[in-house]
Enzyme design. Structure first.
Site, PDB file in Angstrom:
ATOM      1  N   CYS A 114       0.878  -1.160   0.000  1.00 32.08           N
ATOM      2  CA  CYS A 114       0.000   0.000   0.000  1.00 32.08           C
ATOM      3  C   CYS A 114       0.923   1.220   0.000  1.00 32.08           C
ATOM      4  O   CYS A 114       2.112   1.072  -0.302  1.00 32.08           O
ATOM      5  CB  CYS A 114      -0.993  -0.030   1.166  1.00 32.08           C
ATOM      6  SG  CYS A 114      -0.277   0.079   2.818  1.00 32.08           S
ATOM      7  N   THR A 123       2.235   3.098   2.410  1.00 36.96           N
ATOM      8  CA  THR A 123       3.329   2.948   3.375  1.00 36.96           C
ATOM      9  C   THR A 123       3.702   1.491   3.638  1.00 36.96           C
ATOM     10  O   THR A 123       4.745   1.225   4.238  1.00 36.96           O
ATOM     11  CB  THR A 123       2.913   3.541   4.729  1.00 36.96           C
ATOM     12  OG1 THR A 123       1.736   2.832   5.174  1.00 36.96           O
ATOM     13  CG2 THR A 123       2.620   5.031   4.616  1.00 36.96           C
ATOM     14  N   HIS A 162      14.715 -14.888  11.617  1.00 30.99           N
ATOM     15  CA  HIS A 162      14.372 -14.920  13.046  1.00 30.99           C
ATOM     16  C   HIS A 162      12.877 -15.034  13.319  1.00 30.99           C
ATOM     17  O   HIS A 162      12.484 -15.562  14.357  1.00 30.99           O
ATOM     18  CB  HIS A 162      14.905 -13.667  13.745  1.00 30.99           C
ATOM     19  CG  HIS A 162      16.391 -13.677  13.924  1.00 30.99           C
ATOM     20  ND1 HIS A 162      17.061 -12.791  14.728  1.00 30.99           N
ATOM     21  CD2 HIS A 162      17.359 -14.480  13.377  1.00 30.99           C
ATOM     22  CE1 HIS A 162      18.366 -13.032  14.693  1.00 30.99           C
ATOM     23  NE2 HIS A 162      18.575 -14.052  13.862  1.00 30.99           N
ATOM     24  N   HIS A 196      15.000 -19.415  17.825  1.00 29.21           N
ATOM     25  CA  HIS A 196      13.931 -18.551  17.311  1.00 29.21           C
ATOM     26  C   HIS A 196      12.582 -19.278  17.237  1.00 29.21           C
ATOM     27  O   HIS A 196      11.537 -18.635  17.235  1.00 29.21           O
ATOM     28  CB  HIS A 196      14.301 -18.009  15.933  1.00 29.21           C
ATOM     29  CG  HIS A 196      15.609 -17.298  15.943  1.00 29.21           C
ATOM     30  ND1 HIS A 196      15.810 -16.116  16.625  1.00 29.21           N
ATOM     31  CD2 HIS A 196      16.807 -17.619  15.396  1.00 29.21           C
ATOM     32  CE1 HIS A 196      17.067 -15.736  16.489  1.00 29.21           C
ATOM     33  NE2 HIS A 196      17.696 -16.633  15.751  1.00 29.21           N
TER      34      HIS A 196
END
Ligand code: RB5
Length: 150
Positions: free
Chosen positions: A69, A71, A102, A137
Site C-alpha cells: 500500500c 506505506t 528470526h 527462534h
C-alpha cells in the site's frame, strides 16, 4: 506440509505499477505468481486486499505473500489479523532477511510511496533467499502464534 512455489501478490491503488514490476521479477526468478489485483487505479481499501492475500498464505495455497500500500503499514496490519500469518513491513534488505531468519515471516509488506522499484526488488530478493534459522527462534515464533488464541 510441502508448500507450493507460489507467491500471492496484492496491493491497494497506490501500488499497481510497482506490483506489476514485482510480478515480472518473481516470474523471471521461477516463482509462480498469483496476482489477485486490483488492476485499476480506482481508490480501494487496503484491509480487503491484505486479508485476501493473507488467506491464501494461511491456507497453504501460497508459500509467501507480498502486499503493498502507500506505506505498507496498513496492509501489513490487516494481513497480521489472519491466523498463521507473520507479515513485516521492510524498507531495506537487512530487515527483510531478518524477518525470515528470526521471525519465520511468511508475508512481506512494502510501501509504494516509500521505496522505489530497485529497492523494492532488492528487499524481495533478500526476503526470498533467506531461510528461517529455527533453533532459539522457533519457540519465540510459537509464542507469537499462541497470542492468536488468547
Ligand atoms: C492510501 O491513501 C493509504 O492510506 C494507504 O495506501 C496506506 O498507506 C495505508 O496504510
Amino acid at each position: 506440509m510441502t508448500l507450493p512455489d507460489r507467491i500471492v501478490l496484492s496491493s491497494d491503488h497506490t501500488a499497481i505499477p510497482l506490483r506489476q514490476a514485482i510480478a515480472a521479477h518473481l516470474a523471471a526468478r521461477g516463482w509462480t505468481v498469483l496476482d489477485i489485483g486490483p488492476t485499476t487505479a480506482e481508490s480501494t481499501d487496503y484491509p480487503r486486499h491484505g486479508e485476501a492475500a493473507a488467506r491464501r498464505v494461511a491456507s497453504g495455497d501460497c508459500r509467501f505473500g507480498i502486499v503493498l500500500c502507500g506505506t505498507g503499514q496498513g496492509i501489513m496490519m490487516a494481513a497480521n489479523k489472519v491466523k498463521g500469518v507473520r507479515c513485516g513491513v521492510c524498507a531495506e534488505p537487512y530487515s527483510a532477511a531478518m524477518i525470515r531468519a528470526h521471525n519465520d515471516a511468511n508475508m512481506l509488506a512494502l510501501g509504494a510511496r516509500v521505496v522505489g522499484e530497485g529497492l523494492a526488488l532488492a528487499i524481495i530478493d533478500a526476503f526470498l533467499t533467506t531461510d528461517f534459522e529455527a533453533g532459539r527462534h522457533a519457540p519465540r515464533v510459537a509464542m507469537i502464534q499462541a497470542l492468536e488464541s488468547e
